[in-house]
Design a protein around this motif. Sequence first.
Motif, PDB file in Angstrom:
ATOM      1  N   TRP A  98       0.851  -1.194   0.000  1.00  0.00           N
ATOM      2  CA  TRP A  98       0.000   0.000   0.000  1.00  0.00           C
ATOM      3  C   TRP A  98       0.881   1.236   0.000  1.00  0.00           C
ATOM      4  N   VAL A  99       0.565   2.190  -0.876  1.00  0.00           N
ATOM      5  CA  VAL A  99       1.334   3.428  -0.924  1.00  0.00           C
ATOM      6  C   VAL A  99       0.384   4.616  -1.049  1.00  0.00           C
ATOM      7  N   GLU A 100       0.780   5.724  -0.457  1.00  0.00           N
ATOM      8  CA  GLU A 100      -0.007   6.954  -0.566  1.00  0.00           C
ATOM      9  C   GLU A 100       0.400   7.690  -1.832  1.00  0.00           C
ATOM     10  N   GLY A 101      -0.594   8.046  -2.641  1.00  0.00           N
ATOM     11  CA  GLY A 101      -0.315   8.747  -3.879  1.00  0.00           C
ATOM     12  C   GLY A 101      -1.595   9.094  -4.600  1.00  0.00           C
ATOM     13  N   THR A 102      -1.481   9.843  -5.677  1.00  0.00           N
ATOM     14  CA  THR A 102      -2.626  10.225  -6.497  1.00  0.00           C
ATOM     15  C   THR A 102      -2.445   9.671  -7.905  1.00  0.00           C
ATOM     16  N   ALA A 103      -3.487   9.766  -8.710  1.00  0.00           N
ATOM     17  CA  ALA A 103      -3.389   9.290 -10.095  1.00  0.00           C
ATOM     18  C   ALA A 103      -2.279  10.009 -10.846  1.00  0.00           C
ATOM     19  N   GLU A 104      -2.058  11.273 -10.491  1.00  0.00           N
ATOM     20  CA  GLU A 104      -1.064  12.077 -11.205  1.00  0.00           C
ATOM     21  C   GLU A 104       0.351  11.911 -10.659  1.00  0.00           C
ATOM     22  N   SER A 105       0.482  11.283  -9.495  1.00  0.00           N
ATOM     23  CA  SER A 105       1.802  11.125  -8.883  1.00  0.00           C
ATOM     24  C   SER A 105       1.831   9.858  -8.040  1.00  0.00           C
ATOM     25  N   VAL A 106       2.325   8.786  -8.626  1.00  0.00           N
ATOM     26  CA  VAL A 106       2.413   7.487  -7.961  1.00  0.00           C
ATOM     27  C   VAL A 106       3.877   7.205  -7.651  1.00  0.00           C
ATOM     28  N   PRO A 107       4.253   7.028  -6.384  1.00  0.00           N
ATOM     29  CA  PRO A 107       5.657   6.859  -6.018  1.00  0.00           C
ATOM     30  C   PRO A 107       6.177   5.444  -6.253  1.00  0.00           C
TER      31      PRO A 107
END
Length: 204
Positions: A98-107
């Motif tokens: 699980w990672v925190e991110g948005t559609a425009e910025s995935v780490p």
Amino acid sequence: MTAPETLPVNHHADHPGFSGVTGLIVGLMLLWMGRPNARLACELTNVSAADRVIDVGSGPGGAVREAARRGARATGVDPAPVMLRLARTFTRDAGVEWVEGTAESVPLPDGSATVLWSLATVHHWKDVGLGLGEARRLLAPKGRMLAIERRSPPGATGLASHGWTQQQAESFAAQCRAAGFDDVAIGQHGQGRRAVWTVSATRS
């Protein structure tokens, strides 16, 4: 005011997001409500043990866990910490991240996935062009992308508007082609309240 028939794909991009007690309640509801889309996504993309799946806007993680049950390595990406906490609470699969991110910025690194999907969340993306560019970056060559959205009638309001009209599904498909995806196809699945649009594509 924008006419219903010309609403953008991301017509709820200004949604405040999920947090606190409200986010917890919505997340718990999605654990049950998201099951049909999770199964459909796995079936349409033919997920197997050979796959690495990224779920953009994974919420409480039902579709991620479904992919893991089919043997895939799967990563859920969501901007809401409350959703990620719920996802971790309900997950026992070792092959899940699980990672925190948005559609425009995935780490995550380039080419991280063979399958990337966004289930009932594209209508919340802040920037569809950036989101598709990020999806293309994350997918390996010949990787499969899938978006699923509720079928909404033109002019729908409230909860019923959290989905796509036919015009919006066609608009997203056109944007996929413009972003360099191949084999772009629009589908319809389910009936009544379970009726959804699907847009599938392949990374060149």
